[in-house]
Motif scaffolding. Structure first.
Motif, mmCIF file in Angstrom:
data_model
loop_
_atom_site.group_PDB
_atom_site.id
_atom_site.type_symbol
_atom_site.label_atom_id
_atom_site.label_comp_id
_atom_site.label_asym_id
_atom_site.label_seq_id
_atom_site.Cartn_x
_atom_site.Cartn_y
_atom_site.Cartn_z
ATOM 1 N N PRO A 1 50.207 43.074 -84.404
ATOM 2 C CA PRO A 1 48.906 43.753 -84.491
ATOM 3 C C PRO A 1 47.984 43.322 -83.351
ATOM 4 O O PRO A 1 48.199 42.286 -82.709
ATOM 5 C CB PRO A 1 48.366 43.283 -85.852
ATOM 6 C CG PRO A 1 49.581 42.877 -86.633
ATOM 7 C CD PRO A 1 50.524 42.306 -85.619
ATOM 8 N N PRO A 2 46.916 44.085 -83.094
ATOM 9 C CA PRO A 2 45.991 43.762 -81.995
ATOM 10 C C PRO A 2 45.354 42.382 -82.173
ATOM 11 O O PRO A 2 45.260 41.852 -83.274
ATOM 12 C CB PRO A 2 44.934 44.870 -82.094
ATOM 13 C CG PRO A 2 45.622 45.994 -82.803
ATOM 14 C CD PRO A 2 46.575 45.346 -83.761
ATOM 15 N N GLY A 3 44.919 41.818 -81.050
ATOM 16 C CA GLY A 3 44.218 40.546 -81.081
ATOM 17 C C GLY A 3 45.071 39.399 -80.588
ATOM 18 O O GLY A 3 46.215 39.580 -80.158
ATOM 19 N N ARG B 1 57.362 41.246 -75.957
ATOM 20 C CA ARG B 1 56.731 41.949 -77.079
ATOM 21 C C ARG B 1 55.320 41.436 -77.379
ATOM 22 O O ARG B 1 54.507 42.164 -77.939
ATOM 23 C CB ARG B 1 57.593 41.813 -78.338
ATOM 24 C CG ARG B 1 58.959 42.465 -78.236
ATOM 25 C CD ARG B 1 58.849 43.940 -77.944
ATOM 26 N NE ARG B 1 58.196 44.667 -79.026
ATOM 27 C CZ ARG B 1 57.777 45.918 -78.942
ATOM 28 N NH1 ARG B 1 57.906 46.574 -77.809
ATOM 29 N NH2 ARG B 1 57.202 46.505 -79.978
ATOM 30 N N THR B 2 55.014 40.184 -77.017
ATOM 31 C CA THR B 2 53.678 39.648 -77.311
ATOM 32 C C THR B 2 52.727 39.783 -76.132
ATOM 33 O O THR B 2 51.505 39.624 -76.308
ATOM 34 C CB THR B 2 53.773 38.165 -77.720
ATOM 35 O OG1 THR B 2 54.473 37.421 -76.699
ATOM 36 C CG2 THR B 2 54.547 38.025 -79.033
ATOM 37 N N ALA B 3 53.244 40.066 -74.958
ATOM 38 C CA ALA B 3 52.432 40.451 -73.786
ATOM 39 C C ALA B 3 51.250 39.523 -73.521
ATOM 40 O O ALA B 3 50.124 39.962 -73.330
ATOM 41 C CB ALA B 3 51.943 41.888 -73.957
ATOM 42 N N GLY B 4 51.489 38.204 -73.530
ATOM 43 C CA GLY B 4 50.450 37.250 -73.198
ATOM 44 C C GLY B 4 49.336 37.121 -74.214
ATOM 45 O O GLY B 4 48.258 36.613 -73.896
ATOM 46 N N ARG B 5 49.573 37.555 -75.451
ATOM 47 C CA ARG B 5 48.523 37.534 -76.470
ATOM 48 C C ARG B 5 48.618 36.318 -77.384
ATOM 49 O O ARG B 5 47.908 36.231 -78.373
ATOM 50 C CB ARG B 5 48.598 38.825 -77.306
ATOM 51 C CG ARG B 5 48.192 40.065 -76.496
ATOM 52 C CD ARG B 5 48.630 41.327 -77.169
ATOM 53 N NE ARG B 5 48.164 41.356 -78.547
ATOM 54 C CZ ARG B 5 48.737 42.098 -79.496
ATOM 55 N NH1 ARG B 5 49.791 42.824 -79.205
ATOM 56 N NH2 ARG B 5 48.249 42.090 -80.714
ATOM 57 N N LEU B 6 49.491 35.369 -77.061
ATOM 58 C CA LEU B 6 49.631 34.166 -77.877
ATOM 59 C C LEU B 6 48.778 33.045 -77.302
ATOM 60 O O LEU B 6 48.942 32.660 -76.136
ATOM 61 C CB LEU B 6 51.101 33.729 -77.942
ATOM 62 C CG LEU B 6 52.094 34.755 -78.493
ATOM 63 C CD1 LEU B 6 53.491 34.149 -78.551
ATOM 64 C CD2 LEU B 6 51.668 35.261 -79.866
ATOM 65 N N VAL B 7 47.892 32.493 -78.111
ATOM 66 C CA VAL B 7 47.056 31.386 -77.655
ATOM 67 C C VAL B 7 47.785 30.051 -77.795
ATOM 68 O O VAL B 7 47.389 29.056 -77.187
ATOM 69 C CB VAL B 7 45.726 31.345 -78.424
ATOM 70 C CG1 VAL B 7 44.934 32.616 -78.148
ATOM 71 C CG2 VAL B 7 45.952 31.178 -79.922
ATOM 72 N N ALA B 8 48.828 30.033 -78.589
ATOM 73 C CA ALA B 8 49.659 28.839 -78.756
ATOM 74 C C ALA B 8 50.998 29.276 -79.313
ATOM 75 O O ALA B 8 51.095 30.295 -80.005
ATOM 76 C CB ALA B 8 48.996 27.840 -79.708
ATOM 77 N N CYS B 9 52.040 28.527 -78.974
ATOM 78 C CA CYS B 9 53.373 28.833 -79.489
ATOM 79 C C CYS B 9 54.091 27.519 -79.808
ATOM 80 O O CYS B 9 54.200 26.635 -78.941
ATOM 81 C CB CYS B 9 54.174 29.640 -78.474
ATOM 82 S SG CYS B 9 55.790 30.184 -79.106
#
Length: 230
Positions: free
Chosen positions: A148-150, A169-177
């Motif tokens: 989802p967005p965000g 698939r996450t296109a740089g939208r992860l603030v932490a992994c």
């Protein structure tokens, strides 16, 4: 509240006892040792806390999704203890338990499901600090992940097994992994206590694993067609 919990959805098995504010834990190393070690470790936890099974308020187990054998083991042990002591059972989603461990407001959990697939779900933390799922967990190919967005924090073994596919698939939208996190019995116990407080326990005979995927094996051709490895 006294909650006994079992989490064997992965090879990183564990059992725990939530005794008031105290949490006692035993790690189980190696999937081959789970069936031999679970009951022994549960007895040790009860002895350490000075509790009898009759003093428990509920038994919780990591319901999955995860390894079929591990899910059946956790469910069977929880059912056996609960039936003998006339207790209710908390079937706790293993992905939710992993999301609780992350401690972020928005969490994407994805674990390696083998056979070229992943188990995944997103969670949003409510005011009480509990990660609530946005829809049911899915089983899909890594390149079919829908986020989802965000911005999201992410965790789970899928990010180590499928790093390039999930990055796409996450296109740089992860603030932490956090790819090395796995479900643990301590979060299962805490979520089980929440279910018990809310009156959402089930009778032992109604407790069941959450398999998500019905088919347990694909041919080599099927795995390749889904983008997996031969």
């Amino acid at each position: 509240m006294n909650i006994l919990s079992i989490e064997t959805a992965t090879e990183h098995g564990s059992v725990a006892l939530l005794h008031g504010d105290e949490l006692l834990v035993r790690r189980i190393q190696g999937a081959a040792n789970h069936s031999e070690a679970v009951l022994r470790d549960l007895r040790e936890l009860l002895a350490e806390a000075g509790l009898a099974v009759a003093q428990l308020d509920a038994v919780a187990f990591g319901a999955g999704p995860g390894a079929f054998t591990g899910l059946r083991l956790a469910c069977g042990v929880a059912q056996g203890i609960a039936l003998a002591a006339d207790l209710g059972v908390a079937a706790v989603g293993s992905l939710q338990a992993l999301a609780l461990q992350v401690g972020a407001p928005r969490v994407l959990v994805a674990t390696d499901a083998r056979m070229g697939e992943i188990y995944c779900a997103t969670f949003v933390v409510e005011a009480a600090g509990v990660p609530e799922p946005e829809g049911a967990p899915r089983c899909c190919a890594p390149l079919e992940l829908e986020l989802p967005p965000g911005e999201w924090s992410a965790a789970g073994s899928a990010f180590r097994a499928w790093p390039e596919e999930l990055e796409a698939r996450t296109a740089g939208r992860l603030v932490a992994c956090l790819p090395d996190l796995h479900p643990r019995a301590e979060e299962v116990a805490r979520l089980g206590a929440i279910q018990a407080h809310a009156g959402r326990l089930v009778a032992p005979e109604l407790a069941a694993p959450l398999y998500v995927r019905d088919k347990v094996a694909f041919t080599t051709a099927e795995r390749l067609a889904r983008g997996g490895r031969a």
